[in-house]
Write an enzyme that holds these catalytic residues in place. Structure first.
Site, PDB file in Angstrom:
ATOM      1  N   ARG A 103       0.812  -1.197  -0.171  1.00 52.92           N
ATOM      2  CA  ARG A 103       0.052   0.027  -0.067  1.00 52.92           C
ATOM      3  C   ARG A 103       0.881   1.296  -0.119  1.00 52.92           C
ATOM      4  O   ARG A 103       1.567   1.545   0.884  1.00 52.92           O
ATOM      5  CB  ARG A 103      -0.962   0.062   1.266  1.00 52.92           C
ATOM      6  CG  ARG A 103      -1.659   1.113   1.430  1.00 52.92           C
ATOM      7  CD  ARG A 103      -2.801   1.164   2.463  1.00 52.92           C
ATOM      8  NE  ARG A 103      -3.915   0.642   1.674  1.00 52.92           N
ATOM      9  CZ  ARG A 103      -5.298   0.897   2.244  1.00 52.92           C
ATOM     10  NH1 ARG A 103      -5.409   1.557   3.064  1.00 52.92           N
ATOM     11  NH2 ARG A 103      -6.222   0.256   1.705  1.00 52.92           N
ATOM     12  N   HIS A 130      -6.992   0.716  -6.983  1.00 54.21           N
ATOM     13  CA  HIS A 130      -7.225  -0.043  -5.651  1.00 54.21           C
ATOM     14  C   HIS A 130      -7.949  -1.419  -6.145  1.00 54.21           C
ATOM     15  O   HIS A 130      -9.265  -1.672  -5.940  1.00 54.21           O
ATOM     16  CB  HIS A 130      -8.136   0.637  -4.656  1.00 54.21           C
ATOM     17  CG  HIS A 130      -8.250  -0.031  -3.167  1.00 54.21           C
ATOM     18  ND1 HIS A 130      -7.331  -1.419  -2.967  1.00 54.21           N
ATOM     19  CD2 HIS A 130      -8.886   0.386  -2.190  1.00 54.21           C
ATOM     20  CE1 HIS A 130      -7.490  -1.356  -1.658  1.00 54.21           C
ATOM     21  NE2 HIS A 130      -8.413  -0.454  -1.270  1.00 54.21           N
ATOM     22  N   GLN A 133     -10.059  -3.884  -3.988  1.00 57.56           N
ATOM     23  CA  GLN A 133     -11.216  -3.363  -3.466  1.00 57.56           C
ATOM     24  C   GLN A 133     -12.423  -3.629  -4.617  1.00 57.56           C
ATOM     25  O   GLN A 133     -13.493  -3.993  -4.310  1.00 57.56           O
ATOM     26  CB  GLN A 133     -11.173  -1.704  -3.187  1.00 57.56           C
ATOM     27  CG  GLN A 133     -12.526  -1.020  -2.853  1.00 57.56           C
ATOM     28  CD  GLN A 133     -12.921  -1.699  -1.535  1.00 57.56           C
ATOM     29  OE1 GLN A 133     -12.272  -1.714  -0.529  1.00 57.56           O
ATOM     30  NE2 GLN A 133     -14.147  -2.166  -1.639  1.00 57.56           N
ATOM     31  N   ASP A 221     -16.862   7.288  -2.224  1.00 54.01           N
ATOM     32  CA  ASP A 221     -15.746   7.066  -1.302  1.00 54.01           C
ATOM     33  C   ASP A 221     -15.399   8.423  -0.578  1.00 54.01           C
ATOM     34  O   ASP A 221     -15.918   9.556  -0.967  1.00 54.01           O
ATOM     35  CB  ASP A 221     -14.348   6.609  -2.194  1.00 54.01           C
ATOM     36  CG  ASP A 221     -12.855   6.359  -1.453  1.00 54.01           C
ATOM     37  OD1 ASP A 221     -13.144   6.246  -0.126  1.00 54.01           O
ATOM     38  OD2 ASP A 221     -11.932   6.313  -2.276  1.00 54.01           O
ATOM     39  N   CYS A 261     -16.282   1.776  -0.234  1.00 54.73           N
ATOM     40  CA  CYS A 261     -15.168   1.050   0.148  1.00 54.73           C
ATOM     41  C   CYS A 261     -14.905   0.917   1.701  1.00 54.73           C
ATOM     42  O   CYS A 261     -14.146   0.151   2.265  1.00 54.73           O
ATOM     43  CB  CYS A 261     -13.825   1.139  -0.710  1.00 54.73           C
ATOM     44  SG  CYS A 261     -13.261   2.958  -0.438  1.00 54.73           S
ATOM     45  N   ARG A 289     -13.744  -8.583   0.730  1.00 52.44           N
ATOM     46  CA  ARG A 289     -12.251  -8.342   0.581  1.00 52.44           C
ATOM     47  C   ARG A 289     -11.483  -9.621   0.886  1.00 52.44           C
ATOM     48  O   ARG A 289     -10.595 -10.087   0.271  1.00 52.44           O
ATOM     49  CB  ARG A 289     -11.818  -7.236   1.337  1.00 52.44           C
ATOM     50  CG  ARG A 289     -12.240  -5.833   1.016  1.00 52.44           C
ATOM     51  CD  ARG A 289     -11.652  -5.294  -0.133  1.00 52.44           C
ATOM     52  NE  ARG A 289     -10.390  -5.363  -0.128  1.00 52.44           N
ATOM     53  CZ  ARG A 289      -9.386  -4.160   0.336  1.00 52.44           C
ATOM     54  NH1 ARG A 289     -10.043  -3.194   1.030  1.00 52.44           N
ATOM     55  NH2 ARG A 289      -8.058  -4.373   0.150  1.00 52.44           N
TER      56      ARG A 289
HETATM   57  N1  NVA Z   1      -9.522   6.816  -1.860  1.00 51.64           N
HETATM   58  C1  NVA Z   1      -9.178   6.304  -0.489  1.00 51.64           C
HETATM   59  C2  NVA Z   1      -9.434   4.919  -0.210  1.00 51.64           C
HETATM   60  C3  NVA Z   1      -9.266   4.047   1.211  1.00 51.64           C
HETATM   61  C4  NVA Z   1      -9.567   2.943   1.184  1.00 51.64           C
HETATM   62  C5  NVA Z   1      -7.783   6.744   0.050  1.00 51.64           C
HETATM   63  O1  NVA Z   1      -6.929   6.626  -0.954  1.00 51.64           O
HETATM   64  O2  NVA Z   1      -7.160   7.239   1.128  1.00 51.64           O
HETATM   65  N1   CP Z   2     -11.229   0.031   1.764  1.00 49.61           N
HETATM   66  C1   CP Z   2     -10.056  -0.305   2.420  1.00 49.61           C
HETATM   67  O1   CP Z   2      -9.014  -0.273   1.559  1.00 49.61           O
HETATM   68  O2   CP Z   2      -9.787  -0.008   3.600  1.00 49.61           O
HETATM   69  P1   CP Z   2      -8.569   0.365   4.679  1.00 49.61           P
HETATM   70  O3   CP Z   2      -8.031   1.263   4.265  1.00 49.61           O
HETATM   71  O4   CP Z   2      -9.171   0.016   5.947  1.00 49.61           O
HETATM   72  O5   CP Z   2      -7.630  -0.925   4.304  1.00 49.61           O
END
Ligand code: NVA
Ligand code: CP
Length: 303
Positions: A103, A130, A133, A221, A261, A289
């Site tokens: 990540r 992502h 997701q 989101d 998500c 997930r």
């Molecule tokens: N768009 C959000 C998704 C979190 C799961 C982010 O990148 O923070």
């Molecule tokens: N939806 C998602 O990726 O959640 P987290 O940021 O908690 O991993």
């Protein structure tokens, strides 16, 4: 199956269906308490530059359920945080573990890892996409709607990483997608181009009511993604008309399913009555997930 999952488009339609079938099967088996040890002696490294609840937990539980092991690495605690290159990190990690989930802030960090690693790299969220997701979202849509082709998928809000993967996932599965976002927050240009090349019907507009009309799926989101925190006040102002709420739901089909998500900010991108209401599928989506990632790990790691 590809050797890495960096973009949802690394998967073909057939790969996606096969993953969803395996995920459904594993979901049923878990409910019946049937264990599998297919990934015995396999280790997944999970490298995090950003926070996570679902991604970390679902991957960790997935490896445990399949008889394998996972290692959580906060990059700041590794030598990456002190300047070791991704190339060397990828080479070294490949000598120890059987796959790496990352990540990261910059998508290029994942492409660099994939270039030098000799084990599969899985995108656990980057600034661009992502894909894990969207695999969960697709499983949830299939469970609720029984099909993909011809469904109207409406994205309300930021044209961000999750939105980019949603556009591409719709392109791969034959769903029509309309994105409603404020000007200046459109999804990635190359992503939209790629989706169109794949034959998708993609509309990017600025009117959320219009986008919600006849929707089978309404998805959103957060307005402020990880890394965008400095723009918090401006974004809250710009996104104000883009909330999924009961008024917006009235535009959609009566059986519209609502996806998010998570984490959700009730009162910002989604109202509390909708996220906690009868059209919401968000907790099934979060659960899925686990099941799709187990299927993915099995495909990438089982020998
Ligand atoms: N768009 C959000 C998704 C979190 C799961 C982010 O990148 O923070
Ligand atoms: N939806 C998602 O990726 O959640 P987290 O940021 O908690 O991993």
């Amino acid at each position: 199956m590809p050797s890495h999952l960096l973009s949802i488009t690394d998967l073909s339609y057939e790969d996606i269906i096969s993953l969803l079938d395996t995920a459904s099967d594993l979901k049923g088996k878990r409910t019946r308490g049937k264990a599998s040890s297919s990934l015995k002696n396999k280790t997944l490294a999970m490298l995090f530059e950003k926070s996570s609840t679902r991604t970390r937990l679902s991957f960790e539980v997935a490896m445990t359920d399949l008889g394998g092991h996972s290692i959580y690495l906060n990059y700041k605690d590794t030598q990456i945080g002190r300047g070791e290159s991704m190339a060397d990190t990828a080479r070294v990690m490949s000598r120890y573990v059987h796959a790496i989930m990352g990540r990261v802030y910059k998508h290029e960090t994942l492409t660099e890892l994939a270039k030098y690693a000799t084990v599969p790299i899985i995108n656990g969220l980057s600034d661009l996409e992502h894909p894990c997701q969207l695999l969960a979202d697709l499983l949830t849509i299939r469970e609720y709607k029984g099909k993909f082709k011809g469904l109207n998928f409406s994205w309300i809000g930021d044209g961000n990483n999750v939105c980019n993967s949603a556009i591409l996932a719709c392109a791969l599965t034959g769903m029509k997608i309309t994105v409603a976002c404020p000007e200046g927050y459109e999804p990635n240009y190359d992503v939209v181009l790629k989706a169109k090349e794949l034959g998708a019907v993609v509309n990017v507009i600025h009117d959320p009511m219009k986008a919600a009309k006849n929707a089978d799926i309404l998805s959103t989101d957060v307005w402020v993604s990880m890394g965008d925190e400095e723009e918090y006040d401006q974004r809250l102002r710009d996104f104000k008309p883009y909330q999924i709420n009961s008024k917006l739901l009235e535009q959609a089909k009566h059986d519209v399913m609502v996806l998010h998500c998570l984490p959700a900010h009730r009162g910002e991108e989604i109202s509390a009555d909708v996220v906690d209401g009868p059209n919401s599928a968000v907790f099934d989506q979060a659960e899925n997930r686990l099941h799709v990632q187990k299927a993915l790990l099995l495909k990438l790691l089982a020998t």
